[in-house]
Design a protein around this motif. Structure first.
Motif, PDB file in Angstrom:
ATOM      1  N   UNK A 141     -64.947 -18.156 -20.161  1.00  0.00           N
ATOM      2  CA  UNK A 141     -66.370 -17.829 -20.134  1.00  0.00           C
ATOM      3  C   UNK A 141     -67.145 -18.719 -19.151  1.00  0.00           C
ATOM      4  N   UNK A 142     -66.539 -19.834 -18.730  1.00  0.00           N
ATOM      5  CA  UNK A 142     -67.186 -20.720 -17.763  1.00  0.00           C
ATOM      6  C   UNK A 142     -66.899 -20.330 -16.318  1.00  0.00           C
ATOM      7  N   UNK A 143     -66.055 -19.308 -16.122  1.00  0.00           N
ATOM      8  CA  UNK A 143     -65.708 -18.903 -14.758  1.00  0.00           C
ATOM      9  C   UNK A 143     -66.620 -17.785 -14.280  1.00  0.00           C
ATOM     10  N   UNK A 144     -67.193 -17.891 -13.086  1.00  0.00           N
ATOM     11  CA  UNK A 144     -67.992 -16.788 -12.542  1.00  0.00           C
ATOM     12  C   UNK A 144     -67.091 -15.623 -12.151  1.00  0.00           C
ATOM     13  N   UNK A 145     -67.597 -14.413 -12.326  1.00  0.00           N
ATOM     14  CA  UNK A 145     -66.803 -13.222 -12.006  1.00  0.00           C
ATOM     15  C   UNK A 145     -66.694 -13.039 -10.501  1.00  0.00           C
ATOM     16  N   UNK A 146     -65.491 -12.667 -10.063  1.00  0.00           N
ATOM     17  CA  UNK A 146     -65.222 -12.324  -8.666  1.00  0.00           C
ATOM     18  C   UNK A 146     -65.519 -13.472  -7.702  1.00  0.00           C
ATOM     19  N   UNK A 147     -65.461 -14.697  -8.204  1.00  0.00           N
ATOM     20  CA  UNK A 147     -65.655 -15.867  -7.344  1.00  0.00           C
ATOM     21  C   UNK A 147     -64.527 -16.867  -7.606  1.00  0.00           C
ATOM     22  N   UNK A 148     -64.072 -17.484  -6.523  1.00  0.00           N
ATOM     23  CA  UNK A 148     -63.004 -18.484  -6.652  1.00  0.00           C
ATOM     24  C   UNK A 148     -63.619 -19.844  -6.948  1.00  0.00           C
ATOM     25  N   UNK A 149     -63.141 -20.460  -7.998  1.00  0.00           N
ATOM     26  CA  UNK A 149     -63.643 -21.769  -8.410  1.00  0.00           C
ATOM     27  C   UNK A 149     -62.507 -22.781  -8.327  1.00  0.00           C
ATOM     28  N   UNK A 150     -62.749 -23.873  -7.601  1.00  0.00           N
ATOM     29  CA  UNK A 150     -61.766 -24.957  -7.483  1.00  0.00           C
ATOM     30  C   UNK A 150     -62.085 -26.007  -8.549  1.00  0.00           C
ATOM     31  N   UNK A 151     -61.125 -26.265  -9.431  1.00  0.00           N
ATOM     32  CA  UNK A 151     -61.329 -27.209 -10.532  1.00  0.00           C
ATOM     33  C   UNK A 151     -60.275 -28.304 -10.467  1.00  0.00           C
ATOM     34  N   UNK A 152     -60.752 -29.538 -10.575  1.00  0.00           N
ATOM     35  CA  UNK A 152     -59.854 -30.688 -10.679  1.00  0.00           C
ATOM     36  C   UNK A 152     -59.958 -31.219 -12.098  1.00  0.00           C
ATOM     37  N   UNK A 153     -58.887 -31.076 -12.856  1.00  0.00           N
ATOM     38  CA  UNK A 153     -58.896 -31.394 -14.273  1.00  0.00           C
ATOM     39  C   UNK A 153     -58.220 -32.735 -14.530  1.00  0.00           C
ATOM     40  N   UNK A 154     -58.833 -33.514 -15.406  1.00  0.00           N
ATOM     41  CA  UNK A 154     -58.221 -34.755 -15.867  1.00  0.00           C
ATOM     42  C   UNK A 154     -57.175 -34.417 -16.931  1.00  0.00           C
ATOM     43  N   UNK A 155     -55.989 -34.920 -16.755  1.00  0.00           N
ATOM     44  CA  UNK A 155     -54.938 -34.673 -17.729  1.00  0.00           C
ATOM     45  C   UNK A 155     -55.165 -35.547 -18.960  1.00  0.00           C
ATOM     46  N   UNK A 156     -55.045 -34.917 -20.156  1.00  0.00           N
ATOM     47  CA  UNK A 156     -55.342 -35.583 -21.416  1.00  0.00           C
ATOM     48  C   UNK A 156     -54.078 -35.698 -22.263  1.00  0.00           C
ATOM     49  N   UNK A 157     -54.136 -36.620 -23.213  1.00  0.00           N
ATOM     50  CA  UNK A 157     -53.039 -36.773 -24.163  1.00  0.00           C
ATOM     51  C   UNK A 157     -53.050 -35.636 -25.176  1.00  0.00           C
ATOM     52  N   UNK A 158     -54.214 -35.337 -25.743  1.00  0.00           N
ATOM     53  CA  UNK A 158     -54.399 -34.243 -26.693  1.00  0.00           C
ATOM     54  C   UNK A 158     -55.698 -33.528 -26.359  1.00  0.00           C
ATOM     55  N   UNK A 159     -55.934 -32.411 -27.028  1.00  0.00           N
ATOM     56  CA  UNK A 159     -57.168 -31.659 -26.822  1.00  0.00           C
ATOM     57  C   UNK A 159     -58.260 -32.059 -27.811  1.00  0.00           C
TER      58      UNK A 159
END
Length: 539
Positions: A350-368
């Motif tokens: 739901x956080x992604x815009x439709x029909x647009x490419x989004x570059x995301x750099x995610x921090x890796x976590x131990x747990x959620x």
């Protein structure tokens, strides 16, 4: 003389009265009338329609029409539940009426409109019979015969210009023949997405209406006028083929049908933590959609690299972008033993815009768990390129209005000349294993394998499982391999899983016809059959 006459008179009266009683008793006991006949017992089938109407002035529909079924159990259920249904219906009616009343009170300069009393009485409706239609569509059609002689007490107080008037509805009678359609049927509780209600004939509605305590329905001519007005208004809104539609849930979400495709490009990872005692880690990435039973997709393993670059692309079918998320895990490959997890994260669709490419750099976590203190330690970063391609809105609306036979469109992001192959495994019949019959179906297409759920101890399983395969080009020359297997029971140490039959289906007809729904005889099975529906969806 007077005394003697009096004594003789009393004596004569006493003798005559006693003699009359004795003679009447003997006549009653020993004299039989000649015009009295014995009662003849006859079954109802021997009576004609007029005789039946004389004996039974109101005959239930299940007697007059054989296609109507008795539903005494449902009437009994309504009788027991009516005290609670009465309160629930009245509470719902007040909640629905409140915004309508608030909107119109200001419009017509009315101070207030309130329910002083609202109860439907102690008498529940009676269903004299029900007709059920069987169709080839994913729907259930019912026609109950409703008769309701109620004793409600609905009192409405209207205040305006400093005056108060009370209107009371009493002695309600409703005779109606509605058609109730539940469609489409979906594998999510309550198992239908919409309720469609229409009337097969004009209803009969009769009630008493009191204004300031006086019965205004007694005014000459008003009763007939009100009856005709109600019939015309209700018929204009709900007489078949017009319907009242009550949505229960979104059909696309309920049936878990595709609404779009998520394109994921795993670009690189940075600053990964070393896991091996000797040398660096061997990382790879696993991707999976939440609420999806399909296996995870994996990148290649990068040997001895804490800053690997993959630039690998993946495609995922999206069924509910409001609740689904892309789950990402990074593992350290081990030649022997269990692969060790290096970190994880997720992306909400739901956080992604439709029909647009989004570059995301995610921090890796131990747990959620957001409150886990172990997540404060850096485990590296993962860079992704995400593009959500939803189906066209007009195509989704067209599907909802035209029914389930319409083949959906593939999203705009589908490769040129490609499409989406949708396989629905409905059911199988007459399966038979040598030692056990716990059937499930395995679908193999271009090396990709998917399985249905296991149904234990059933020769006629019904799965209704749906699978999607993204194709770069139309699979005109390809085949779909379907195997039906029986899973060994937990205690089955001697007998393992068994093959109950298979079939290879050419996809050329699916590509040309867009949709095929057929039963196939299983090879290596005596009488086994499987019903499979296939759809080819293009943009």
């Amino acid at each position: 003389m007077g005394v003697i006459s009096t004594v003789l008179g009393f004596s004569g009266f006493g003798f005559g009265f006693s003699a009359g009683i004795v003679i009447g008793y003997f006549l009653f006991i020993y004299v039989q009338p000649n015009d009295v006949k014995d009662v003849k017992v006859r079954p109802l089938v021997e009576y004609d329609s007029k005789s039946l109407e004389a004996i039974l002035p109101e005959i239930p529909l299940w007697v007059k029409n054989p296609d109507y079924d008795r539903i005494d159990w449902l009437n009994r259920f309504l009788e027991l539940m009516w005290p609670y249904l009465n309160k629930a219906i009245c509470r719902t009616a007040q909640e629905v009426a409140k915004p309508i009343i608030d909107e119109n009170t200001a419009k017509y300069k009315i101070d207030s409109v309130e329910f002083e009393t609202l109860t439907l009485g102690s008498l529940p409706p009676t269903l004299q019979g029900m007709k059920v239609y069987v169709t080839e569509e994913q729907e259930l059609i019912m026609e109950p015969c409703l008769k309701w002689a109620a004793n409600p007490n609905v009192t409405v107080a209207v205040k305006a210009y400093g005056l108060k008037a009370t209107i009371q509805i009493v002695d309600l009678q409703v005779f109606a023949l509605p058609r109730i359609t539940l469609k489409p049927l979906v594998p999510t509780f309550p198992c239908f997405a919409k309720i469609l209600v229409s009337l097969m004939e004009k209803p009969h509605v009769d009630f008493g209406l009191k204004l300031l305590g006086a019965d205004i329905m007694a005014i000459p001519g008003l009763y007939r006028f009100v009856q005709e007005t109600i019939k015309k208004q209700v018929a204009a809104m709900y007489l078949w083929p017009k319907t009242l539609e009550v949505p229960i849930m979104d059909p696309s979400k309920a049936s878990k049908k595709p609404v779009g495709i998520l394109l994921v490009k795993v670009v690189r990872a940075q600053n990964l933590r070393k896991k091996d005692l000797l040398g660096k880690s061997d990382p790879y990435v696993k991707l999976k959609m939440s609420d999806d039973k399909l296996p995870s997709k994996k990148t290649a393993v990068k040997r001895s690299n804490l800053n690997p670059e993959w630039n690998e692309e993946f495609k995922f079918v999206v069924t509910d972008p409001e609740t689904q998320a892309l789950e990402i895990s990074v593992f350290d490959w081990e030649q022997v033993g269990k692969h060790e997890k290096m970190g994880m994260n997720s992306v909400q669709l739901k956080d992604l815009p439709a029909d647009e490419t989004k570059v995301s750099t995610l921090e890796l976590l131990k747990t959620m768990d957001p409150n886990d203190v172990q997540n404060e330690k850096s485990r590296g970063q993962l860079t992704l390129e995400l593009t959500y391609k939803p189906f066209k809105e007009e195509d989704m609306e067209k599907e909802g209005t035209e029914g389930t036979d319409v083949v959906e469109k593939a999203p705009d992001g589908t490769p040129a000349g490609g499409g989406l192959l949708c396989v629905i495994v409905h059911e199988a019949q007459d399966l038979e294993g040598k030692h056990h019959t716990n059937p499930y179906a395995k679908i193999i297409f271009k090396g990709e394998e998917k399985k249905t759920k296991v149904i234990k101890k059933n020769r006629d399983p019904r799965w209704e499982d749906e699978f999607e395969f993204v194709c770069e080009e139309p699979p005109v020359n390809d085949k779909l391999h379907v195997e039906v297997l029986s899973k060994a029971p937990k205690k089955g140490l001697i007998h393992g899983k068994e093959n109950l039959g298979y079939i290879d289906i050419s996809l050329a007809d699916v590509i040309s016809n867009k949709r095929i729904n057929e039963k196939y005889h299983l090879i290596d099975s005596k009488n086994g059959q499987i019903q499979i529906e296939m759809q080819w969806r293009t943009s």
